[in-house]
Design an enzyme around this catalytic site. Structure first.
Site, PDB file in Angstrom:
ATOM      1  N   ARG A 163       0.837  -1.209   0.000  1.00 58.11           N
ATOM      2  CA  ARG A 163       0.000   0.000   0.000  1.00 58.11           C
ATOM      3  C   ARG A 163       0.869   1.254   0.000  1.00 58.11           C
ATOM      4  O   ARG A 163       0.572   2.222  -0.708  1.00 58.11           O
ATOM      5  CB  ARG A 163      -0.942  -0.016   1.215  1.00 58.11           C
ATOM      6  CG  ARG A 163      -1.925   1.143   1.205  1.00 58.11           C
ATOM      7  CD  ARG A 163      -2.997   1.012   2.268  1.00 58.11           C
ATOM      8  NE  ARG A 163      -2.442   1.057   3.611  1.00 58.11           N
ATOM      9  CZ  ARG A 163      -3.154   0.861   4.722  1.00 58.11           C
ATOM     10  NH1 ARG A 163      -4.444   0.588   4.645  1.00 58.11           N
ATOM     11  NH2 ARG A 163      -2.585   0.928   5.905  1.00 58.11           N
ATOM     12  N   LYS A 188      -3.425   7.095   1.469  1.00 53.12           N
ATOM     13  CA  LYS A 188      -3.146   7.288   2.906  1.00 53.12           C
ATOM     14  C   LYS A 188      -2.217   8.485   3.070  1.00 53.12           C
ATOM     15  O   LYS A 188      -1.019   8.345   3.358  1.00 53.12           O
ATOM     16  CB  LYS A 188      -2.538   6.002   3.496  1.00 53.12           C
ATOM     17  CG  LYS A 188      -2.723   5.879   5.000  1.00 53.12           C
ATOM     18  CD  LYS A 188      -2.500   4.463   5.449  1.00 53.12           C
ATOM     19  CE  LYS A 188      -2.450   4.310   6.958  1.00 53.12           C
ATOM     20  NZ  LYS A 188      -3.680   4.635   7.661  1.00 53.12           N
TER      21      LYS A 188
HETATM   22  N1  PDD Z   1      -5.756   4.486  10.327  1.00 51.66           N
HETATM   23  N2  PDD Z   1      -9.733   4.131   7.153  1.00 51.66           N
HETATM   24  C1  PDD Z   1      -9.074   5.191   7.635  1.00 51.66           C
HETATM   25  C2  PDD Z   1      -9.543   6.548   7.260  1.00 51.66           C
HETATM   26  C3  PDD Z   1      -7.971   5.008   8.502  1.00 51.66           C
HETATM   27  O1  PDD Z   1      -7.301   6.079   8.960  1.00 51.66           O
HETATM   28  C4  PDD Z   1      -7.583   3.694   8.868  1.00 51.66           C
HETATM   29  C5  PDD Z   1      -6.436   3.414   9.792  1.00 51.66           C
HETATM   30  C6  PDD Z   1      -8.303   2.615   8.325  1.00 51.66           C
HETATM   31  C7  PDD Z   1      -7.908   1.180   8.622  1.00 51.66           C
HETATM   32  O2  PDD Z   1      -6.762   0.807   7.872  1.00 51.66           O
HETATM   33  P1  PDD Z   1      -5.754  -0.289   8.389  1.00 51.66           P
HETATM   34  O3  PDD Z   1      -6.557  -1.501   8.680  1.00 51.66           O
HETATM   35  O4  PDD Z   1      -4.820  -0.486   7.260  1.00 51.66           O
HETATM   36  O5  PDD Z   1      -5.094   0.235   9.637  1.00 51.66           O
HETATM   37  C8  PDD Z   1      -9.362   2.869   7.472  1.00 51.66           C
HETATM   38  C9  PDD Z   1      -4.548   4.322  11.073  1.00 51.66           C
HETATM   39  C10 PDD Z   1      -4.499   3.206  12.043  1.00 51.66           C
HETATM   40  C11 PDD Z   1      -4.030   5.660  11.554  1.00 51.66           C
HETATM   41  O6  PDD Z   1      -4.201   6.617  10.814  1.00 51.66           O
HETATM   42  O7  PDD Z   1      -3.422   5.739  12.632  1.00 51.66           O
END
Ligand code: PDD
Length: 282
Positions: free
Chosen positions: A51, A143
């Site tokens: 990712r 992200k």
């Molecule tokens: N955030 N959607 C959003 C908007 C997020 O910020 C996150 C996780 C997720 C879940 O993604 P993942 O399973 O890959 O952690 C979905 C992280 C934990 C953060 O910003 O700290």
């Protein structure tokens, strides 16, 4: 003492400094990842690095390090911190250059990795949430560190005593402000699809889909209407830091037809076991 990695050096976090002209600071011109280690191994490492590389490509920041280079950094930080369970934060910005909206040429990306002790929460938690209009941009699949819209939404929820804001765009559920969402209806699991760039393709989301399917339960990825959320038998939120939590109150109304959350509890346990068996050790 917490040691971090900054542009090739391992430093006490208090001594790690970047330029005020860094485009991550000035514009939020950077992408990030969050992942955790357990017993010295990292869970979902390749998914997180896939990712990260995809996001770097999307925002046209050159990839600063090979897979082996990233692995070396994590291995070193895990060893320095004596293998305690850690959560890692990785940020790659476009680099430091005089402020200009145009992407500068020939700058070196700033690469930063920090970690902090990660306390495993093995409890199955039930939380209260609120729904809010998803007013973020059209590339929520990236992200990016430009998280101000997410922070504003999350903090409206916190201000109302809730754990998370569940976001709805044009009548369809997207995700939480910092998590993905699943609902259960009639023993089938549903989660909003990643097709329209309206959600982050969460690593936990993907692995929970795998775990659900591995026990023979249907898991569909498609649009989820707001009314389906309100009438769901169970609602779950997933993220790399919180794993899987269940929602029992939404907008101050009790939700979920089965307050025992049978499938959620089963998946929570199965996911915990899955993690233990799928750690990438160094
Ligand atoms: N955030 N959607 C959003 C908007 C997020 O910020 C996150 C996780 C997720 C879940 O993604 P993942 O399973 O890959 O952690 C979905 C992280 C934990 C953060 O910003 O700290």
């Amino acid at each position: 003492m917490t040691i971090c990695f900054l542009n090739g050096n391992y430093l006490d976090i208090e001594d790690a400094k970047i330029s005020v002209l860094d485009r991550g600071f000035i514009f939020g011109d950077s992408v990030y990842e969050v992942m955790s280690s357990q017993d010295g191994g990292i869970f979902g490492l390749n998914d997180h690095l896939d990712r990260l590389e995809k996001n770097l490509f999307e925002v046209m920041i050159p990839s600063p390090m090979s897979r082996d280079g990233w692995r070396e950094v994590f291995a070193k930080l895990i060893s320095i911190h004596e293998k305690v369970d850690l959560s890692f934060y990785i940020q790659v910005s476009r680099g430091s250059a005089p402020r200009s909206h145009s992407f500068p040429r020939d700058v070196k990306p700033t690469v930063f990795v920090m970690c902090q002790p990660y306390v495993r929460d093995d409890e199955f938690r039930l939380v209260a949430c609120i729904t809010l209009d998803d007013n973020r941009w059209g590339r929520c699949d990236i992200k990016t560190t430009s998280l101000l819209p997410n922070l504003m939404l999350k903090n409206v929820a916190i201000g109302k005593g809730a754990y998370e804001a569940i976001l709805v765009r044009d009548g369809y559920v997207t995700e939480g402000a910092s998590s993905n969402i699943f609902i259960v209806k009639d023993r089938q699991v549903l989660t909003p699809s990643t097709d329209h760039n309206t959600i982050l393709p969460g690593v936990t989301r993907k692995l929970i889909c795998d775990v659900v399917r591995s026990i023979g339960v249907v898991c569909s990825e498609r649009e989820v209407r707001r009314d389906e959320l309100l009438s769901a038998d169970e609602i779950w939120l997933t993220s790399s830091t919180a794993n899987i939590v269940a929602v029992n109150m939404l907008d101050q109304i009790s939700v979920g037809n089965d307050s025992r959350y049978p499938l959620g509890r089963r998946i929570h346990k199965a996911f915990r076991d899955y993690k233990v068996n799928n750690l990438l050790s160094f």
